[in-house]
Design a protein around this motif. Structure first.
Motif, PDB file in Angstrom:
ATOM      1  N   LEU A 210      -0.320  -4.402   3.683  1.00  7.14           N
ATOM      2  CA  LEU A 210      -1.176  -5.351   4.482  1.00  7.14           C
ATOM      3  C   LEU A 210      -1.247  -4.585   5.776  1.00  7.14           C
ATOM      4  N   HIS A 211      -2.601  -4.411   6.167  1.00  5.51           N
ATOM      5  CA  HIS A 211      -2.917  -3.990   7.526  1.00  5.51           C
ATOM      6  C   HIS A 211      -2.744  -2.545   8.072  1.00  5.51           C
ATOM      7  N   ALA A 212      -2.308  -1.884   6.989  1.00  9.37           N
ATOM      8  CA  ALA A 212      -1.881  -0.370   7.211  1.00  9.37           C
ATOM      9  C   ALA A 212      -2.921   0.389   7.608  1.00  9.37           C
ATOM     10  N   TYR A 213      -4.169  -0.015   7.801  1.00  6.36           N
ATOM     11  CA  TYR A 213      -5.233   0.720   8.156  1.00  6.36           C
ATOM     12  C   TYR A 213      -5.295   0.738  10.022  1.00  6.36           C
ATOM     13  N   ALA A 214      -4.334  -0.255  10.246  1.00  5.81           N
ATOM     14  CA  ALA A 214      -4.390  -0.416  11.873  1.00  5.81           C
ATOM     15  C   ALA A 214      -2.971   0.315  12.154  1.00  5.81           C
ATOM     16  N   ASN A 215      -1.946   0.484  11.235  1.00  3.80           N
ATOM     17  CA  ASN A 215      -0.627   1.214  11.739  1.00  3.80           C
ATOM     18  C   ASN A 215      -0.020   1.514  10.379  1.00  3.80           C
ATOM     19  N   GLY A 216       0.007   2.797  10.093  1.00  4.97           N
ATOM     20  CA  GLY A 216       0.522   3.276   8.826  1.00  4.97           C
ATOM     21  C   GLY A 216       2.031   3.723   8.757  1.00  4.97           C
TER      22      GLY A 216
ATOM     23  N   GLU B 264       5.224  -7.977   0.391  1.00  2.00           N
ATOM     24  CA  GLU B 264       5.438  -9.012  -0.435  1.00  2.00           C
ATOM     25  C   GLU B 264       4.619 -10.107  -0.202  1.00  2.00           C
ATOM     26  N   GLY B 265       4.194 -10.782  -1.456  1.00  2.00           N
ATOM     27  CA  GLY B 265       3.123 -11.970  -1.295  1.00  2.00           C
ATOM     28  C   GLY B 265       1.751 -11.418  -1.730  1.00  2.00           C
ATOM     29  N   PHE B 266       1.487  -9.944  -1.736  1.00  2.00           N
ATOM     30  CA  PHE B 266       0.174  -9.297  -2.004  1.00  2.00           C
ATOM     31  C   PHE B 266       0.288  -8.679  -3.580  1.00  2.00           C
TER      32      PHE B 266
ATOM     33  N   PRO C 293     -10.212  -5.319 -15.780  1.00  2.00           N
ATOM     34  CA  PRO C 293      -8.900  -5.396 -15.488  1.00  2.00           C
ATOM     35  C   PRO C 293      -8.438  -4.587 -14.447  1.00  2.00           C
ATOM     36  N   ALA C 294      -7.405  -4.927 -13.697  1.00  2.00           N
ATOM     37  CA  ALA C 294      -6.800  -4.155 -12.536  1.00  2.00           C
ATOM     38  C   ALA C 294      -6.497  -2.825 -13.191  1.00  2.00           C
ATOM     39  N   LEU C 295      -6.618  -1.937 -12.383  1.00  2.00           N
ATOM     40  CA  LEU C 295      -6.331  -0.341 -12.728  1.00  2.00           C
ATOM     41  C   LEU C 295      -4.709  -0.288 -13.072  1.00  2.00           C
ATOM     42  N   ILE C 296      -3.742  -1.072 -12.255  1.00  2.00           N
ATOM     43  CA  ILE C 296      -2.369  -1.221 -12.596  1.00  2.00           C
ATOM     44  C   ILE C 296      -1.883  -2.357 -12.843  1.00  2.00           C
ATOM     45  N   ALA C 297      -1.367  -2.404 -13.999  1.00  2.00           N
ATOM     46  CA  ALA C 297      -0.975  -3.943 -14.643  1.00  2.00           C
ATOM     47  C   ALA C 297       0.199  -4.129 -13.618  1.00  2.00           C
ATOM     48  N   ARG C 298       0.269  -5.790 -13.777  1.00  2.00           N
ATOM     49  CA  ARG C 298       1.197  -6.570 -12.871  1.00  2.00           C
ATOM     50  C   ARG C 298       2.562  -6.095 -12.933  1.00  2.00           C
ATOM     51  N   ALA C 299       3.154  -5.879 -14.186  1.00  2.00           N
ATOM     52  CA  ALA C 299       4.452  -5.209 -14.609  1.00  2.00           C
ATOM     53  C   ALA C 299       4.764  -3.961 -13.775  1.00  2.00           C
ATOM     54  N   ASP C 300       3.975  -3.392 -13.337  1.00  2.00           N
ATOM     55  CA  ASP C 300       3.917  -1.819 -12.558  1.00  2.00           C
ATOM     56  C   ASP C 300       3.686  -2.145 -11.021  1.00  2.00           C
ATOM     57  N   ARG C 301       3.788  -3.349 -10.585  1.00  2.00           N
ATOM     58  CA  ARG C 301       3.510  -3.587  -9.237  1.00  2.00           C
ATOM     59  C   ARG C 301       4.939  -4.167  -8.611  1.00  2.00           C
ATOM     60  N   PHE C 302       5.229  -3.647  -7.646  1.00  2.00           N
ATOM     61  CA  PHE C 302       6.650  -3.904  -6.861  1.00  2.00           C
ATOM     62  C   PHE C 302       6.471  -4.180  -5.536  1.00  2.00           C
ATOM     63  N   THR C 303       7.133  -5.288  -4.806  1.00  2.00           N
ATOM     64  CA  THR C 303       6.833  -5.631  -3.425  1.00  2.00           C
ATOM     65  C   THR C 303       8.035  -5.303  -2.569  1.00  2.00           C
ATOM     66  N   VAL C 304       7.656  -4.979  -1.389  1.00  2.00           N
ATOM     67  CA  VAL C 304       8.439  -4.936  -0.314  1.00  2.00           C
ATOM     68  C   VAL C 304       8.461  -5.782   0.985  1.00  2.00           C
ATOM     69  N   ARG C 305       9.556  -6.286   1.638  1.00  2.00           N
ATOM     70  CA  ARG C 305       9.364  -7.149   2.736  1.00  2.00           C
ATOM     71  C   ARG C 305       8.990  -6.410   3.809  1.00  2.00           C
ATOM     72  N   GLU C 306       7.720  -6.669   4.274  1.00  2.00           N
ATOM     73  CA  GLU C 306       7.440  -6.018   5.789  1.00  2.00           C
ATOM     74  C   GLU C 306       6.124  -6.674   6.156  1.00  2.00           C
TER      75      GLU C 306
END
Length: 694
Positions: free
Chosen positions: A167-173, A92-94, A117-130
Motif C-alpha cells: 500500500l502506497h508504495a508509489y509514494a515510497n517503495g 496485511e489486510g489487502f 476472475p483475479a489474475l492470481i488466485a487467493r491461495a497464491d497471495r501472501f501478506t506482510v505486516r508493513e
C-alpha cells in the motif's frame, strides 16, 4: 546479392495472432511479406521471414543493422491465462484487493453480473505486516518475521514468479525494495516484480493488477527474448534488437524483459505510429486509424499528427465496449478501442438466432476453413472469399491458396443451415455484422472523446483493413480514406518510424495552495533522468524531445485530466501558470472551469524521445486517366444487396495520378482494397490510394 557495402537496412517485425509481418527498409526502399504465426515457437516465423525478405531485397542477412520488434505474446498470455505460476505478496489486510476491484459495476442493473476472475488466485497471495501512509512516511516498519513466513510460503509453493505490491508504495517503495532483496537472497532464481518500479501510480487495485500482470508474463517473455536474440545472431543478424512498447516508443530488449507488461499493446501502437506518419505527410489533422488484422481490429483517433494516449487501459474485457469489465493495466499507452473482429474471427448463431462474430479467432492454427489447414468453423475470411473480396489463387501473394468450397461448406453448415440461408446470404450477414461492430466501436470511441466521427479521414491498413474500409466509411459517414503503400504490414512499418522513447509516470499529490517548489523540481528531475536513461542508446540523431504532463483535478474529485506543462524548473510564478493551464484544459473537457475550488496535482508524466525526422509534405496531384481493369470478378456490394461486376487492378501497375473507379478491387500481395460503386481511388505522389465517395 550485394554484400560488403554499408547499407541503411532496418527490419520491423510484428507478431500477430494470425500472421507475422516482416518489413525491411533498405535505403528507403520497402520490402515486406506475411507468414502464418508459429504458436509453438514464435521466433521461427521471424527467422524465416527475415531470411526471405533479405533475399527479396538482394542483401545478406548480415547487412541488417537494426531489428525492431512488437509482439502480442504478453497480451495473449493475459487473455488466455497462460502465464507463469505467480505469487502475490502484499500489505496485511489487502490480500483481496484483486477480487474486490473498485466495487464499480460495469453493468449496473444486472443482478447476475460476473466480474473477471483475479489474475492470481487467493491461495497464491501472501501478506506482510508493513504500512506507508499516502505521503510515503513509514507508519509500520517492514516486519521481518511476517516477510520470512511469506518467503517460505513462496518457496514451498514452487512459484516461478513473484509480484510485490504494498500500500502506497508509489509514494515510497523502500519496503518493496527490501522485500525483493530478501526474496532473492532466499530464492535467487525466482523472478520478482515490484509495483513501485512497474507502475508507481496511485489507486491500489490498478497498481496491484499491473505488477501481477508483469510478474505473470515475465518469465515467458524473458525466455522468448533470450531465444530470439540468440537465434538472430545464429542466422547472421549482428545488429541490435529493440522492442516497441505500448506507448509507441522503442526500448531495449533488456528493459522489455524487465517490464514486459509495457509490451501488451506494442503491435497496435506501431499501427498508430504508422497512421500518424502518413497523417503528417498528407497534412491531415483529424485521422481515424483503422487496423484490421487476422485476429482483432483496432481503432485510434489521431489529432494534429499525434495518437491519443492514456495512462491506463483494459485487456481481456468480458463485455464488449464495457469499461470495467476487463483487466486494468496502469501504464502509458496509445489509447484505442480493440475488438475481436479480424479475418480469422469465428462466426456463429446465438440463442436468439442472430449472427455473432468473434471474439474467438481461428488464428493461424488451424486458421479459417478456406486455408485448407483443418479448420471447420466459418470466419470473416471465408465470408470475404465467397463475396468476391479475395482472390483464392493470390492470397498472401499466392503463398496460401484458398478453397472456396471449404469456406462455403463451413458457412453453410454453421450459419446457413441454422438460419435457412444459402452461403451467399450467410456470408453477407457475417460481413455486415463484423462491419457494424467495428463501425459502432468507432462511433463510441469518437463520442467518448467528444468528437464527430464524420469529420475524420480514415487511414486503413492491416491485412483485412482495406477490404472493409469502404463499407465502414459508408456506415460511419466518412467520405475519404487512405490506403498507404505496404498497408498489409502497416504495424511493422510503423515500428521503423517510431522514435526511441520512454515515459516515466508518478503519483504525487501537490496542492497548488501550498505548492512545494523544491519538491516538485526534485520529482521532475528524477523522472527526467529515468526517462532519459531508458532511451540514451537511441539518441544519436540529436537532442531528446522532453514532454511533461501534469494530471490535475479540483480537490475532492475522483478523477483527473491531463494538463501539458511547459519547459524549465518551477519557480514562484509557476502556480499561476499551472492553474491557468488547468482551467483552460478543464473548460475544454467540461465546458467551463469552476471558480473558487482548490486545485491539486495528483499525477506526473515525463516523456523523453528521440526527435522525429522531418517529412516532406506530399503535394497535391491532378487526376489522370481512369485505369482500365486487367480482369473482372463478381463482388458483392452490401449497400445495394447485390453482386456487381468489378474490375481487378494490380496496385503495382499504378502510377501517381491514376484513377480507379468502383466497383473494383485493387490487389497487392499482402491485402486488397475494395471499392464499391460509390468510391473512386486516386493514386497520390507517395503511392497512397486516396479513396473518396462520389
Amino acid at each position: 546479392m550485394v554484400t560488403g557495402v554499408t547499407r541503411n537496412c532496418r527490419v520491423g517485425v510484428d507478431i500477430g495472432g494470425t500472421f507475422t509481418d516482416i518489413a525491411l527498409d533498405l535505403d528507403g526502399v520497402l520490402h515486406s511479406l506475411k507468414l502464418l504465426t508459429d504458436y509453438a515457437a514464435p521466433e521461427r516465423a521471424i527467422l524465416e521471414g527475415i531470411e526471405r525478405v533479405a533475399a527479396m531485397a538482394g542483401i545478406a542477412v548480415s547487412d541488417i543493422g537494426l531489428v525492431i520488434h512488437g509482439t502480442t505474446l504478453a497480451t495473449n498470455a493475459l487473455i488466455e491465462r497462460r502465464g507463469a505460476k505467480t505469487a502475490f505478496v502484499t500489505t496485511e489486510g489487502f490480500r483481496d484487493v484483486l477480487e474486490m476491484r473498485t466495487e464499480n459495476r460495469f453493468e449496473q442493473y444486472d443482478l447476475d453480473i460476473v466480474l473477471p476472475p483475479a489474475l492470481i488466485a487467493r491461495a497464491d497471495r501472501f501478506t506482510v505486516r508493513e504500512r506507508m501512509n499516502a505521503a510515503g512516511a513509514v507508519l509500520l516498519p517492514l516486519e521481518t518475521a511476517s516477510l520470512a513466513a511469506a518467503i517460505e510460503a513462496v518457496s514451498a509453493g514452487g512459484y516461478d514468479s513473484v509480484a510485490i505490491g504494498f500500500l502506497h508504495a508509489y509514494a515510497n517503495g523502500a519496503h518493496e525494495v527490501a522485500a525483493r532483496a530478501a526474496i532473492l537472497e532466499r530464492l535467487p532464481d525466482i523472478s520478482v516484480s515490484i509495483s513501485s518500479e512497474v507502475s508507481p501510480q496511485m489507486r491500489e487495485f490498478e497498481r496491484f493488477n499491473t505488477v501481477c500482470a508483469n510478474a505473470y508474463v515475465k518469465p515467458a517473455i524473458q525466455s522468448y527474448l533470450d531465444r530470439l536474440t540468440v537465434a538472430l545472431k545464429g542466422i547472421g543478424v549482428e545488429g541490435p534488437v529493440f522492442m516497441i512498447h505500448s506507448g509507441g516508443g522503442i526500448i531495449s530488449v533488456e528493459t522489455a524483459a524487465e517490464f514486459p507488461v509495457r509490451l501488451v499493446e506494442s503491435g497496435p501502437a506501431g499501427g498508430a505510429i504508422f497512421a500518424a506518419d502518413i497523417a503528417r505527410r498528407h497534412g491531415l489533422d483529424a485521422v481515424l486509424s483503422f487496423d484490421m488484422g487476422g485476429t482483432t481490429a483496432k481503432i485510434c483517433l489521431i489529432e494534429k499528427h499525434e495518437p491519443k494516449t492514456a495512462k491506463t487501459f483494459e485487456v481481456a474485457r468480458t463485455w464488449r465496449f464495457r469499461k470495467g469489465s476487463g483487466m486494468p493495466i496502469s501504464i502509458p499507452v496509445v489509447e484505442m478501442v480493440e475488438i475481436g473482429a479480424g479475418g480469422g474471427s469465428i462466426a456463429s448463431v446465438d440463442g436468439m438466432r442472430q449472427i455473432r462474430v468473434g471474439p474467438h479467432s481461428a488464428g493461424s492454427e488451424p486458421g479459417p476453413a478456406c486455408y485448407r489447414r483443418g479448420g471447420t468453423r466459418p470466419t470473416v475470411t471465408d465470408a470475404d472469399l465467397i463475396l468476391g473480396k479475395l482472390d483464392p489463387d493470390n492470397f498472401a501473394g499466392g503463398a496460401i491458396p484458398l478453397s472456396v468450397p471449404l469456406g462455403r461448406a463451413a458457412i453453410e453448415a454453421a450459419i446457413g443451415a441454422v438460419l435457412g440461408l444459402d452461403a451467399d446470404a450467410a456470408a453477407y450477414g457475417i460481413c455486415e455484422m463484423v462491419d457494424e461492430n467495428m463501425a459502432n466501436a468507432g462511433r463510441v470511441h469518437a463520442v467518448e472523446s467528444g468528437k464527430a466521427i464524420a469529420d475524420f479521414t480514415m487511414i486503413t491498413f492491416g491485412g483485412a483493413g482495406p477490404l472493409h474500409a469502404a463499407r465502414l466509411c459508408e456506415k460511419m459517414g466518412i467520405s475519404t480514406f487512405l490506403v498507404p503503400p505496404g498497408a498489409g504490414v502497416g504495424s511493422a512499418i510503423g515500428f521503423l518510424r517510431a522514435p526511441f522513447g520512454y515515459e516515466s509516470v508518478r503519483s504525487a499529490v501537490f496542492a497548488l495552495s501550498a505548492f512545494d517548489i523544491a519538491g516538485a523540481n526534485r520529482l521532475i528531475a528524477a523522472m527526467e533522468a529515468e526517462a532519459l536513461g531508458f532511451v540514451a542508446g537511441g539518441l544519436n540523431a540529436g537532442a531528446p524531445v522532453i514532454e511533461r504532463t501534469l494530471f490535475m483535478r479540483y480537490a475532492g474529485q475522483g478523477w483527473d485530466i491531463p494538463v501539458p506543462l511547459g519547459d524549465g524548473p518551477f519557480d514562484d510564478g509557476s502556480v499561476g501558470d499551472i492553474a491557468g493551464r488547468f482551467e483552460e484544459a478543464y473548460a475544454r473537457f467540461f465546458g467551463r472551469a469552476i471558480e473558487g475550488l482548490p486545485i491539486e496535482i495528483v499525477g506526473w508524466s515525463v516523456k523523453a524521445r528521440s526527435p522525429l525526422p522531418p517529412v516532406a509534405r506530399v503535394p497535391a496531384i491532378a487526376e489522370g486517366a481512369v485505369v482500365a481493369p486487367t480482369g473482372r470478378r463478381r463482388l458483392f456490394e452490401a449497400a445495394a444487396g447485390a453482386y456487381r461486376d468489378a474490375g481487378i487492378v494490380a496496385r503495382g501497375t499504378l502510377s501517381p495520378g491514376d484513377v480507379v473507379e468502383g466497383p473494383a478491387v485493387i490487389v497487392e500481395r499482402e491485402t486488397s482494397t475494395v471499392l464499391t460503386s460509390a468510391f473512386r481511388a486516386v493514386v497520390q505522389r507517395d503511392g497512397c490510394l486516396r479513396v473518396t465517395r462520389s
